[in-house]
Design a protein around this motif. Structure first.
Motif, short mmCIF file in Angstrom:
data_model
loop_
_atom_site.label_atom_id
_atom_site.label_comp_id
_atom_site.label_asym_id
_atom_site.label_seq_id
_atom_site.Cartn_x
_atom_site.Cartn_y
_atom_site.Cartn_z
N ASP A 247 0.81 -1.22 0.00
CA ASP A 247 0.00 0.00 0.00
C ASP A 247 0.84 1.27 0.00
O ASP A 247 0.34 2.34 -0.35
N HIS A 248 2.12 1.17 0.36
CA HIS A 248 2.94 2.36 0.55
C HIS A 248 3.99 2.58 -0.52
O HIS A 248 4.34 3.73 -0.81
N ALA A 249 4.52 1.53 -1.11
CA ALA A 249 5.67 1.70 -2.01
C ALA A 249 5.63 0.69 -3.15
O ALA A 249 5.08 -0.41 -3.03
N LEU A 250 6.25 1.11 -4.26
CA LEU A 250 6.40 0.26 -5.44
C LEU A 250 7.86 -0.16 -5.55
O LEU A 250 8.76 0.69 -5.60
N GLY A 251 8.12 -1.47 -5.56
CA GLY A 251 9.48 -1.95 -5.62
C GLY A 251 10.07 -1.86 -7.01
O GLY A 251 9.41 -1.50 -7.99
N ARG A 252 11.34 -2.23 -7.12
CA ARG A 252 12.04 -2.20 -8.40
C ARG A 252 11.92 -3.54 -9.12
O ARG A 252 11.76 -4.59 -8.48
N ALA A 253 12.01 -3.47 -10.45
CA ALA A 253 11.95 -4.69 -11.25
C ALA A 253 13.20 -5.53 -11.01
O ALA A 253 14.31 -5.01 -10.90
N GLU A 254 13.01 -6.84 -10.94
CA GLU A 254 14.10 -7.78 -10.70
C GLU A 254 14.06 -8.86 -11.77
O GLU A 254 13.00 -9.39 -12.10
N GLN A 255 15.24 -9.18 -12.33
CA GLN A 255 15.32 -10.22 -13.34
C GLN A 255 15.39 -11.59 -12.66
O GLN A 255 16.18 -11.80 -11.74
N LEU A 256 14.56 -12.53 -13.10
CA LEU A 256 14.52 -13.86 -12.52
C LEU A 256 15.14 -14.88 -13.46
O LEU A 256 14.97 -14.78 -14.68
N ASP A 257 15.84 -15.86 -12.88
CA ASP A 257 16.28 -16.99 -13.70
C ASP A 257 15.16 -18.02 -13.74
O ASP A 257 14.15 -17.91 -13.04
N ALA A 258 15.34 -19.06 -14.56
CA ALA A 258 14.27 -20.03 -14.77
C ALA A 258 13.87 -20.73 -13.48
O ALA A 258 12.69 -21.05 -13.28
N ALA A 259 14.82 -20.96 -12.58
CA ALA A 259 14.53 -21.69 -11.34
C ALA A 259 13.68 -20.88 -10.38
O ALA A 259 13.07 -21.45 -9.45
N ARG A 260 13.62 -19.57 -10.56
CA ARG A 260 12.85 -18.72 -9.65
C ARG A 260 11.52 -18.27 -10.23
O ARG A 260 10.75 -17.59 -9.56
N MET A 261 11.23 -18.65 -11.46
CA MET A 261 9.95 -18.29 -12.05
C MET A 261 8.83 -19.12 -11.40
O MET A 261 9.04 -20.28 -11.03
#
Length: 338
Positions: A247-261
């Motif tokens: 509700d308070h903040a928008l985080g930054r985009a993070e690149q994911l590898d296949a194992a974390r999708m």
């Protein structure tokens, strides 16, 4: 990786005093006999001991199973319902809008606190009752909404549809997790979740997932590009990127590898050095009952692995053996780990 083990859980046993007390609470709530003071007492009782919360979850599950069984009997033979279940003992449904119907009719002013703020999240909160679609524990459901839009709902997910303005369509992800597949949609399609809105850029084909749990939202772009709009700003995601907001903040985009999708659409839960407590919380979303870690000092232990959603009891046994835990199995799918 955690080694694979297929040891079965021990068979259920007779109810102990705590389980009987939990069942008594469930009967009172379902019968509409709970007051505001009772609701506070129930929350306090559940929070006083993890075993209490686990027993209440088990009793709720057993009561729901009775209701489902009774509904099946009634559907097949309406007369059998009265012959099998006396009126004084007929279990009520725990489905949305029907849950606590008697309580809201007879003691609306006093029971509303327990309904809006269910103890420890053991039943759907009141804000989920407005959902147009809702999946049960372990259920996944695919919806074809027309206009080249497909939505897949994960376990325990509630959504409400809305036409929007200026031709925009979308859904409100009230709680849970949804995957959206767009194939050159003719009109913009928006997913509202918490304090943000997510949509594909320029109506292009895109695939993305939105997860809304406990006030936090996670957006993952699978294919194409999406834009996330928040009161604190906007962000764009490309394939393989993820961001979080509250509700308070928008985080930054993070690149994911296949194992974390996310892997739930393929039938798997994936974890990479995830705290044991969080892993068990995630498993609890998919199975009836509740897994309770009594030794909270172990909650931060890292877990890495890929577990099949349809065989999560095996995953629990794997973690039990890997961390040297003792498992106590209660009725209703409740497992106490200590």
């Amino acid at each position: 990786m955690i080694p694979t083990m297929n040891a079965p859980f021990p068979p259920p046993r007779e109810l102990d005093p705590v389980e009987r007390q939990a069942l008594a609470w469930v009967r009172r709530v379902a019968a509409g006999e709970i007051t505001h003071a009772d609701g506070a007492a129930l929350r306090q009782w559940c929070q006083a001991n993890p075993a209490h919360a686990a027993a209440f979850a088990a009793a709720r599950a057993r009561w729901a199973q009775l209701g489902e069984a009774a509904a099946m009997v009634k559907a097949r033979n309406p007369a059998a319902m009265h012959a099998t279940l006396p009126a004084a003992r007929r279990p009520s449904s725990w489905q949305r809008r029907a849950f606590l119907g008697g309580a809201l009719g007879a003691t609306a002013a006093t029971a509303v606190a327990a309904v809006v703020h269910p103890p420890l999240g053991l039943w759907p909160a009141a804000n989920e009752w407005r959902a147009d679609y809702r999946t049960a524990t372990g259920e996944q459901r695919r919806l074809a909404l027309g206009g080249a839009v497909d939505v897949e709902l994960n376990t325990r997910t509630s959504i409400a549809g809305w036409p929007g303005a200026g031709g925009t369509r979308g859904i409100d992800l009230i709680a849970g997790e949804a995957a959206i597949d767009l194939t050159h949609a003719e009109t913009p399609f928006v997913v509202a979740a918490g304090a943000g809105r997510t949509q594909a850029l320029q109506r292009r084909a895109a695939r993305f997932e939105v997860r809304h749990l406990g006030g936090a939202v996670c957006v993952t772009c699978i294919d194409g590009q999406v834009q996330v709009a928040h009161a604190s700003g906007t962000a764009q995601l490309s394939a393989g990127q993820q961001l979080r907001y509250d509700d308070h903040a928008l985080g930054r985009a993070e690149q994911l590898d296949a194992a974390r999708m996310p892997g739930w659409r393929a039938g798997y839960l994936r974890f990479t050095d995830a705290p044991l407590g969080e892993v068990l919380d995630e498993i609890n979303r998919y199975r009836t009952g509740k897994v309770v870690l009594l030794d909270r000092q172990l909650a931060a232990k890292p877990v890495t692995g890929r577990f099949q959603i349809h065989a999560l009891d095996k995953a629990i046994v794997q973690m039990q053996r890997s961390f040297g835990l003792h498992a106590r199995t209660l009725p209703g799918g409740v497992v106490l780990l200590s």
